[in-house]
Design a protein around this motif. Structure first.
Motif, PDB file in Angstrom:
ATOM      1  N   HIS A  48     -15.820  19.623   4.660  1.00 57.38           N
ATOM      2  CA  HIS A  48     -15.149  18.638   3.820  1.00 57.38           C
ATOM      3  C   HIS A  48     -16.074  17.589   3.053  1.00 57.38           C
ATOM      4  O   HIS A  48     -17.134  16.979   3.988  1.00 57.38           O
ATOM      5  CB  HIS A  48     -14.296  17.906   4.564  1.00 57.38           C
ATOM      6  CG  HIS A  48     -13.253  16.739   4.056  1.00 57.38           C
ATOM      7  ND1 HIS A  48     -12.325  17.109   3.265  1.00 57.38           N
ATOM      8  CD2 HIS A  48     -13.492  15.557   3.870  1.00 57.38           C
ATOM      9  CE1 HIS A  48     -11.929  16.043   2.533  1.00 57.38           C
ATOM     10  NE2 HIS A  48     -12.649  15.112   2.981  1.00 57.38           N
TER      11      HIS A  48
ATOM     12  N   ASP B 195     -12.371  20.492   0.120  1.00 57.24           N
ATOM     13  CA  ASP B 195     -12.640  21.275   1.196  1.00 57.24           C
ATOM     14  C   ASP B 195     -13.269  22.461   0.874  1.00 57.24           C
ATOM     15  O   ASP B 195     -12.920  23.174  -0.351  1.00 57.24           O
ATOM     16  CB  ASP B 195     -11.303  21.678   1.945  1.00 57.24           C
ATOM     17  CG  ASP B 195     -10.586  20.573   2.766  1.00 57.24           C
ATOM     18  OD1 ASP B 195     -11.643  19.437   3.026  1.00 57.24           O
ATOM     19  OD2 ASP B 195      -9.657  20.559   3.149  1.00 57.24           O
TER      20      ASP B 195
ATOM     21  N   ASN C 178      -8.141  18.288  -1.191  1.00 61.92           N
ATOM     22  CA  ASN C 178      -7.558  18.008   0.179  1.00 61.92           C
ATOM     23  C   ASN C 178      -6.726  17.001  -0.074  1.00 61.92           C
ATOM     24  O   ASN C 178      -6.819  16.027  -0.269  1.00 61.92           O
ATOM     25  CB  ASN C 178      -8.479  17.690   1.303  1.00 61.92           C
ATOM     26  CG  ASN C 178      -7.821  17.542   2.622  1.00 61.92           C
ATOM     27  OD1 ASN C 178      -6.757  16.755   2.298  1.00 61.92           O
ATOM     28  ND2 ASN C 178      -8.358  18.144   3.495  1.00 61.92           N
ATOM     29  N   LYS C 179      -5.281  17.247  -0.110  1.00 57.01           N
ATOM     30  CA  LYS C 179      -4.294  16.370  -0.754  1.00 57.01           C
ATOM     31  C   LYS C 179      -3.935  15.192   0.371  1.00 57.01           C
ATOM     32  O   LYS C 179      -3.642  14.299   0.064  1.00 57.01           O
ATOM     33  CB  LYS C 179      -2.960  16.962  -1.214  1.00 57.01           C
ATOM     34  CG  LYS C 179      -3.317  17.893  -2.171  1.00 57.01           C
ATOM     35  CD  LYS C 179      -2.026  18.484  -2.888  1.00 57.01           C
ATOM     36  CE  LYS C 179      -2.264  19.077  -4.222  1.00 57.01           C
ATOM     37  NZ  LYS C 179      -2.471  20.452  -4.177  1.00 57.01           N
ATOM     38  N   ASP C 180      -4.344  15.627   1.781  1.00 58.19           N
ATOM     39  CA  ASP C 180      -4.067  14.782   2.757  1.00 58.19           C
ATOM     40  C   ASP C 180      -4.888  13.588   3.079  1.00 58.19           C
ATOM     41  O   ASP C 180      -4.615  12.587   3.256  1.00 58.19           O
ATOM     42  CB  ASP C 180      -3.733  15.580   4.026  1.00 58.19           C
ATOM     43  CG  ASP C 180      -2.565  16.494   4.035  1.00 58.19           C
ATOM     44  OD1 ASP C 180      -1.437  16.074   3.370  1.00 58.19           O
ATOM     45  OD2 ASP C 180      -2.668  17.681   4.661  1.00 58.19           O
ATOM     46  N   ARG C 181      -6.142  14.065   2.709  1.00 59.75           N
ATOM     47  CA  ARG C 181      -7.282  12.939   3.150  1.00 59.75           C
ATOM     48  C   ARG C 181      -8.033  12.466   2.079  1.00 59.75           C
ATOM     49  O   ARG C 181      -9.031  11.805   2.051  1.00 59.75           O
ATOM     50  CB  ARG C 181      -7.960  13.213   4.486  1.00 59.75           C
ATOM     51  CG  ARG C 181      -8.519  14.517   4.441  1.00 59.75           C
ATOM     52  CD  ARG C 181      -9.262  14.609   5.841  1.00 59.75           C
ATOM     53  NE  ARG C 181     -10.402  15.860   5.656  1.00 59.75           N
ATOM     54  CZ  ARG C 181     -11.031  16.332   6.574  1.00 59.75           C
ATOM     55  NH1 ARG C 181     -11.486  15.386   7.618  1.00 59.75           N
ATOM     56  NH2 ARG C 181     -12.009  17.268   6.394  1.00 59.75           N
ATOM     57  N   GLY C 182      -7.872  13.312   0.855  1.00 61.31           N
ATOM     58  CA  GLY C 182      -8.647  13.060  -0.375  1.00 61.31           C
ATOM     59  C   GLY C 182      -9.953  14.044  -0.134  1.00 61.31           C
ATOM     60  O   GLY C 182     -10.142  14.942   0.624  1.00 61.31           O
TER      61      GLY C 182
ATOM     62  N   PRO D  58     -16.738  14.686  -0.301  1.00 61.63           N
ATOM     63  CA  PRO D  58     -15.992  13.604  -0.923  1.00 61.63           C
ATOM     64  C   PRO D  58     -15.708  13.883  -2.513  1.00 61.63           C
ATOM     65  O   PRO D  58     -14.862  13.332  -3.210  1.00 61.63           O
ATOM     66  CB  PRO D  58     -16.773  12.211  -0.994  1.00 61.63           C
ATOM     67  CG  PRO D  58     -18.520  12.837  -0.538  1.00 61.63           C
ATOM     68  CD  PRO D  58     -18.023  13.964   0.337  1.00 61.63           C
TER      69      PRO D  58
END
Length: 85
Positions: free
Chosen positions: A33, A21, A14-18, A35
């Motif tokens: 999602h 996914d 997930n490039k937007d929020r790290g 970590p």
């Protein structure tokens, strides 16, 4: 995403929020999602077992966008050992 069956799950960065996914093909929302990639792969395997009866695949994408590891659900396992790339 690679074309698969309805029970497959994909682990993608997930490039937007790290983080990572877990997605079903063509889904508008993510299934989970997590970590870390390892945690996302574990969750994807749980989803395949619970929703697909173990008849799906878990496919993981690398940070560079290439598809890497693939792991079969318990009902798709062949007697041959998986070879991770």
């Amino acid at each position: 995403m690679a074309k698969g069956n309805d029970n497959d799950r994909y682990v993608v960065p997930n490039k937007d929020r790290g983080g990572w996914d877990v997605k079903k093909e063509d889904a508008k929302r993510v299934s989970s999602h997590e970590p870390t990639k390892k945690a996302a792969e574990k969750r994807a395997k749980e989803i395949v077992e619970n929703t697909g009866g173990g008849r799906g695949e878990v496919r993981s994408q690398k940070l560079n966008g290439q598809w890497g590891d693939s792991d079969s659900g318990s009902k798709n396992e062949s007697p041959a050992k998986d070879r991770k790339h």
